[in-house]
Design an enzyme around this catalytic site. Structure first.
Site, PDB file in Angstrom:
ATOM      1  N   ASN A  16      -9.366  22.536  68.315  1.00  0.00           N
ATOM      2  CA  ASN A  16     -10.113  23.268  67.292  1.00  0.00           C
ATOM      3  C   ASN A  16     -11.478  23.712  67.789  1.00  0.00           C
ATOM      4  O   ASN A  16     -12.045  24.683  67.280  1.00  0.00           O
ATOM      5  CB  ASN A  16     -10.243  22.419  66.029  1.00  0.00           C
ATOM      6  CG  ASN A  16      -8.941  22.345  65.256  1.00  0.00           C
ATOM      7  OD1 ASN A  16      -8.129  23.267  65.302  1.00  0.00           O
ATOM      8  ND2 ASN A  16      -8.707  21.242  64.566  1.00  0.00           N
TER       9      ASN A  16
ATOM     10  N   HIS B 109      -4.234  12.630  66.636  1.00  0.00           N
ATOM     11  CA  HIS B 109      -4.157  13.888  65.898  1.00  0.00           C
ATOM     12  C   HIS B 109      -2.883  14.637  66.274  1.00  0.00           C
ATOM     13  O   HIS B 109      -2.808  15.316  67.308  1.00  0.00           O
ATOM     14  CB  HIS B 109      -5.390  14.750  66.194  1.00  0.00           C
ATOM     15  CG  HIS B 109      -5.327  16.104  65.558  1.00  0.00           C
ATOM     16  ND1 HIS B 109      -5.876  17.230  66.128  1.00  0.00           N
ATOM     17  CD2 HIS B 109      -4.762  16.521  64.387  1.00  0.00           C
ATOM     18  CE1 HIS B 109      -5.660  18.275  65.360  1.00  0.00           C
ATOM     19  NE2 HIS B 109      -4.983  17.867  64.297  1.00  0.00           N
TER      20      HIS B 109
ATOM     21  N   SER C  31      -7.749  15.734  61.572  1.00  0.00           N
ATOM     22  CA  SER C  31      -7.911  16.882  62.462  1.00  0.00           C
ATOM     23  C   SER C  31      -9.362  17.312  62.581  1.00  0.00           C
ATOM     24  O   SER C  31      -9.691  18.147  63.425  1.00  0.00           O
ATOM     25  CB  SER C  31      -7.083  18.064  61.946  1.00  0.00           C
ATOM     26  OG  SER C  31      -7.542  18.461  60.661  1.00  0.00           O
TER      27      SER C  31
ATOM     28  N   GLU D  27      -3.638  14.774  70.173  1.00  0.00           N
ATOM     29  CA  GLU D  27      -4.957  14.467  70.708  1.00  0.00           C
ATOM     30  C   GLU D  27      -5.256  12.987  70.456  1.00  0.00           C
ATOM     31  O   GLU D  27      -5.214  12.531  69.314  1.00  0.00           O
ATOM     32  CB  GLU D  27      -6.029  15.336  70.054  1.00  0.00           C
ATOM     33  CG  GLU D  27      -5.909  16.808  70.412  1.00  0.00           C
ATOM     34  CD  GLU D  27      -6.968  17.663  69.739  1.00  0.00           C
ATOM     35  OE1 GLU D  27      -7.604  18.475  70.426  1.00  0.00           O
ATOM     36  OE2 GLU D  27      -7.163  17.517  68.513  1.00  0.00           O
TER      37      GLU D  27
END
Length: 652
Positions: free
Chosen positions: A194, A143, A122, A155
């Site tokens: 993120n 991910h 991640s 992802e």
């Protein structure tokens, strides 16, 4: 449905992410081997999968027995045994670069050159991980989000050397799991989701650290005024304050003092009992709407939009990928690109420049792409173009919350595209529904279908958060969407798979026909909020069900299953999931081959006659019958009948 060339999958790691990935792969039909370094860890992971599958089976959420799925899952502690015949290896080890490189080097030694090597990291660089192997072109990031069984986003991260064919096959694998992939085409820290969550949590932390706001003000304002699913400090407590701290320090990003203080004190959030809120002796995240005060939400959202502009401008991801990622991965009602277009990109840029001039902080430096958009006059929704292009009033679309297409047979297929919110109807989505059904060229269409994206809901109701900025008097204007569907001059069929509740049920009621899977549920939960159905639900239910059953649904607020809904006459058919598509196709075939003018008149007479006296309704029917008698379609219909062939209606 599996992907050609991928039959066996190896998952390295049996922890929360590892066993979750193994489970979804086995559910999709793949042969899976789950491996960890200790037999105890493997057994615990297997037991977690077994428990999860039993729960899914009890809820009728899987198409086969838990035992059948488990028969495709093997376990081992031997790495070579796990990967030697795998077509895809997904590493889900702890977030340590040295450990991951060690694993990949060993995996490469036991696999063929055609095996795809994927990391579930991640936060770590895919390019850095790929340095451990001789052929970095076959290394890609996949991910998954926690928990993989429930979260729909993955992802797909391209390292500097990742082959395009490898990334595309990885994305196809993700889709075969029933998940939604987004491409992260450059290996940037934080990837997409993120990267956006960074300013969402970071900027409020800076504001609190600098004495410009309180924790409760920030959380209350972002949730109750801006519609985010969770406040930034509440979210940090949930994920662990130390997690964000380490991501920032490893990336060389300044850490807000309040976060540093919490980490040094060991107050890391829920897992330690205390973080930004007290979960042991206090009430936890107990902020209320009135706590919002005058918190500057634009300051936070401007930074999120700026980060999105940086990702788009640097070709890391498209606006659609950024918004899809934050919606599915973070539960945002609206992605930052769409939010920026709504706020006005000129307003966002002005805020960033104001903050940069006042503080000199690098985090307020406007992204080059944001500046380019504003200077080109592409300032967002009001200008007709920003990150996206907007409806100019000349035909339908483009839309961001629904998808539609018209096929060669004249079927208008509409999909509500908010699976992360179970296709809840926000004010924006209702507006798009109304616009589509009012502006699409009906001459090209013979019938329409409406369905919800994902596998959980047609629509679970109104999105309360989506109405956060709507004035009470404006809520009265939500009914045009339902009326546009009801008045559409072609038959409309609701394809219901899952929850059909509240405003979602009202949308289905506005359709002419309703077909549902047996596991679907129907209800009017508004009364439990102190409300009543506000999109025509009370009146349509009364006309469809009669007074007794309509009042039961509305007054009690309970759900009923599809079998009862069919028995009551609320839906036309309740069918097993594996017969759903075929049943819908049968209905649509009849509608597509039927006489367009006849169906148009029939719908109008049936709808309007329901509100008229019997005498008036019979008069409408007679007028409609007489009108149709002069059409070419009637000549074709009677001729075809006499010739014992299928008619070919042209709508004339």
């Amino acid at each position: 449905m599996t992907v050609d060339g991928i039959n066996r999958v190896a998952v390295l790691g049996a922890g929360n992410m590892g066993h979750g990935i193994a489970e979804v792969a086995a559910l999709a039909g793949y042969r899976v081997t789950m491996r960890d370094v200790e037999q105890k860890l493997v057994e615990e992971g297997y037991e977690d999968v077994e428990w999860s599958l039993q729960k899914l089976g009890e809820k009728d959420r899987i198409d086969e027995s838990p035992e059948a799925v488990l028969s495709r899952l093997d376990t081992t502690v031997d790495l070579a045994e796990a990967v030697s015949d795998a077509d895809l290896v997904v590493e889900a080890a702890p977030e340590q670069m040295d450990l991951k490189r060690e694993i990949f080097a060993e995996v490469e030694a036991h696999t063929s050159g055609g095996t795809i090597l994927a990391s579930n990291t991640s936060s770590l660089s895919i390019t850095g991980i790929a340095e451990a192997v001789d052929d970095p072109s076959r290394v890609v990031g996949l991910h998954f989000f926690n928990p993989p069984v429930k979260m729909e986003l993955v992802e797909v991260v391209h390292g500097e050397e990742t082959a395009e064919s490898v990334a595309e096959k990885g994305a196809a694998f993700v889709e075969s799991l029933g998940k939604t992939p987004i491409h992260v085409r450059k290996d940037v820290q934080g990837f997409v989701v993120n990267s956006i969550l960074g300013p969402f949590g970071g900027e409020p932390a800076w504001m609190v650290s600098e004495g410009e706001a309180t924790i409760r003000e920030a959380d209350a304002a972002m949730v109750h005024e801006r519609g985010y699913p969770m406040g930034p400090f509440e979210l940090a407590d949930l994920t662990g304050i130390d997690v964000g701290y380490h991501v920032r320090t490893e990336g060389g990003i300044p850490v807000p003092p309040i976060a540093e203080e919490k980490v040094e004190a060991g107050d890391l959030g829920r897992k330690t009992g205390t973080g930004y809120y007290d979960y042991e002796d206090g009430g936890g995240a107990d902020y209320e709407p009135e706590d919002a005060g005058d918190f500057d939400t634009l300051r936070v959202e401007a930074r999120m939009v700026n980060e999105a502009a940086r990702l788009v401008g640097d070709d890391v991801a498209t606006p659609e990928a950024v918004d899809t990622g934050t919606r599915l991965g973070a539960g945002f009602a609206m992605g930052p690109c769409r939010r920026g277009d709504e706020l006005g990109l000129d307003t966002v840029l002005a805020k960033l420049r104001e903050l940069h001039d006042a503080t000199g902080a690098d985090r307020y430096e406007p992204a080059k792409y944001l500046v380019e958009l504003v200077e080109a006059g592409h300032t967002g929704e009001g200008a007709g173009r920003g990150f996206y292009e907007y409806d100019t009033g000349d035909g339908p679309g483009p839309y961001r919350l629904l998808n539609y297409e018209v096929d060669d047979d004249g079927l208008l297929a509409v999909e509500l595209d908010r699976p992360e919110r179970m296709n809840a109807l926000s004010a924006d989505l209702l507006s798009e529904i109304a616009d589509l059904f009012q502006s699409v060229d009906t001459d090209e269409i013979r019938c329409a279908t409406i369905e919800g994206a994902g596998d959980r809901a047609f629509s679970a109701g109104a999105d309360i958060g989506g109405f956060a900025d709507v004035e009470p008097t404006d809520v009265m204007d939500v009914t045009p969407a339902f009326e546009a569907v009801n008045d559409f001059p072609r038959p409309v069929l609701a394809k219901i798979d899952g929850y059909c509740l509240g405003a979602g049920l009202e949308l289905a009621l506005a359709c002419d026909l309703r077909i549902a899977t047996e596991g679907s549920e129907f209800g009017c939960p508004e009364i439990r909020l102190g409300l009543i159905p506000g999109g025509g639900g009370t009146q349509r239910l009364l006309r469809i069900l009669g007074e007794t059953r309509a009042k039961e649904l509305v007054f009690r607020g309970n759900r009923i299953e599809a079998a009862r809904a069919e028995d009551w006459g609320l839906i036309n058919r309740a069918v097993p999931a594996d017969e759903f598509d075929a049943t819908v196709e049968e209905f649509c075939d009849d509608l597509l081959s039927g006489p367009p003018l006849g169906l148009k008149v029939a719908k109008k007479v049936l709808n309007e006659g329901d509100d008229a006296s019997l005498a008036a309704a019979l008069a409408m029917e007679s007028q409609g019958f007489g009108l149709l008698m002069s059409t070419d379609d009637v000549v074709e219909g009677t001729t075809a009948f006499a010739q014992d062939r299928e008619p070919e209606f042209e709508g004339r």
